[in-house]
Design an enzyme around this catalytic site. Structure first.
Site, PDB file in Angstrom:
ATOM      1  N   LYS A  40      68.093  57.849 101.652  1.00 31.86           N
ATOM      2  CA  LYS A  40      68.310  58.411 102.791  1.00 31.86           C
ATOM      3  C   LYS A  40      67.256  58.707 103.730  1.00 31.86           C
ATOM      4  CE  LYS A  40      71.615  61.598 105.081  1.00 31.86           C
ATOM      5  NZ  LYS A  40      71.883  60.695 105.965  1.00 31.86           N
ATOM      6  N   GLY A  45      61.850  62.722  99.253  1.00 30.81           N
ATOM      7  CA  GLY A  45      61.433  61.685  98.613  1.00 30.81           C
ATOM      8  C   GLY A  45      61.266  60.282  99.282  1.00 30.81           C
ATOM      9  N   CYS A  46      62.095  59.966 100.093  1.00 28.81           N
ATOM     10  CA  CYS A  46      62.228  58.693 100.976  1.00 28.81           C
ATOM     11  C   CYS A  46      60.864  58.758 101.710  1.00 28.81           C
ATOM     12  CB  CYS A  46      63.637  58.734 101.493  1.00 28.81           C
ATOM     13  SG  CYS A  46      64.941  58.481 100.353  1.00 28.81           S
ATOM     14  N   THR A  47      60.719  60.213 102.570  1.00 31.63           N
ATOM     15  CA  THR A  47      59.477  60.234 103.313  1.00 31.63           C
ATOM     16  C   THR A  47      58.151  60.092 102.706  1.00 31.63           C
ATOM     17  OG1 THR A  47      61.034  61.721 104.895  1.00 31.63           O
ATOM     18  CG2 THR A  47      58.510  61.810 104.928  1.00 31.63           C
ATOM     19  N   ALA A  50      57.649  56.092 101.778  1.00 26.66           N
ATOM     20  CA  ALA A  50      57.700  55.225 103.003  1.00 26.66           C
ATOM     21  C   ALA A  50      56.394  55.625 103.690  1.00 26.66           C
ATOM     22  CB  ALA A  50      58.847  55.602 104.215  1.00 26.66           C
TER      23      ALA A  50
END
Length: 150
Positions: A40, A45-47, A50
């Site tokens: 998401k 974590g995704c931030t 990326a």
């Protein structure tokens, strides 16, 4: 879950990015492609993942890599995520999960004792001929570039 493995031909995917631009496997022929699936946009974590890829983007380019992020978020969410963190790579808004399903990264997950279906954080490294060179399922979000650029 992920049935694709090293040596397999990458799925001939097609999807729209945060700006509505189409991306498909054929667009990347002759280049190495890193397709990273994340659960998401705008989550910690995704931030971290990326941003680590963004911070190493020049190293990827120097090694003939293109990057493509994929989640089931809406175009608007992907556009905000890309803009907020100034990502130099496109983010596919795979709302119908066609790319996610093609790569086999949708499946049962557990969080705090609850089971649900979701995206498994997985990265595929695809060579210039469309063959999967590496599958990274144990993604280290803060050091992911190092996992890819060994």
């Amino acid at each position: 879950m992920t049935t694709l493995k090293k040596g397999d031909k990458a799925p001939n995917f097609s999807g729209l990015d945060q700006d509505g631009k189409s991306h498909q496997l054929a667009d990347y022929a002759g280049k190495k492609l890193v397709v990273f699936f994340y659960p998401k946009a705008n989550t910690p974590g995704c931030t971290a993942e990326a941003c680590d890829l963004r911070d190493n983007f020049e190293r990827f380019q120097a090694n003939n890599y293109e990057l493509l992020g994929v989640s089931a978020d809406a175009q608007k969410s992907q556009a905000k995520f890309k803009e907020k963190f100034d990502f130099p790579f496109p983010l596919l808004a795979d709302e119908d999960k066609s790319v996610i399903q093609a790569f086999g990264v949708w499946g049962p997950k557990k969080f705090m004792g609850k089971e649900y279906d979701g995206i498994h954080r997985t990265t595929f490294v695809i060579d210039e001929k469309g063959i999967i060179e590496d599958v990274i399922s144990d993604v280290k979000t803060k050091a992911h570039a190092a996992q890819i650029l060994k």
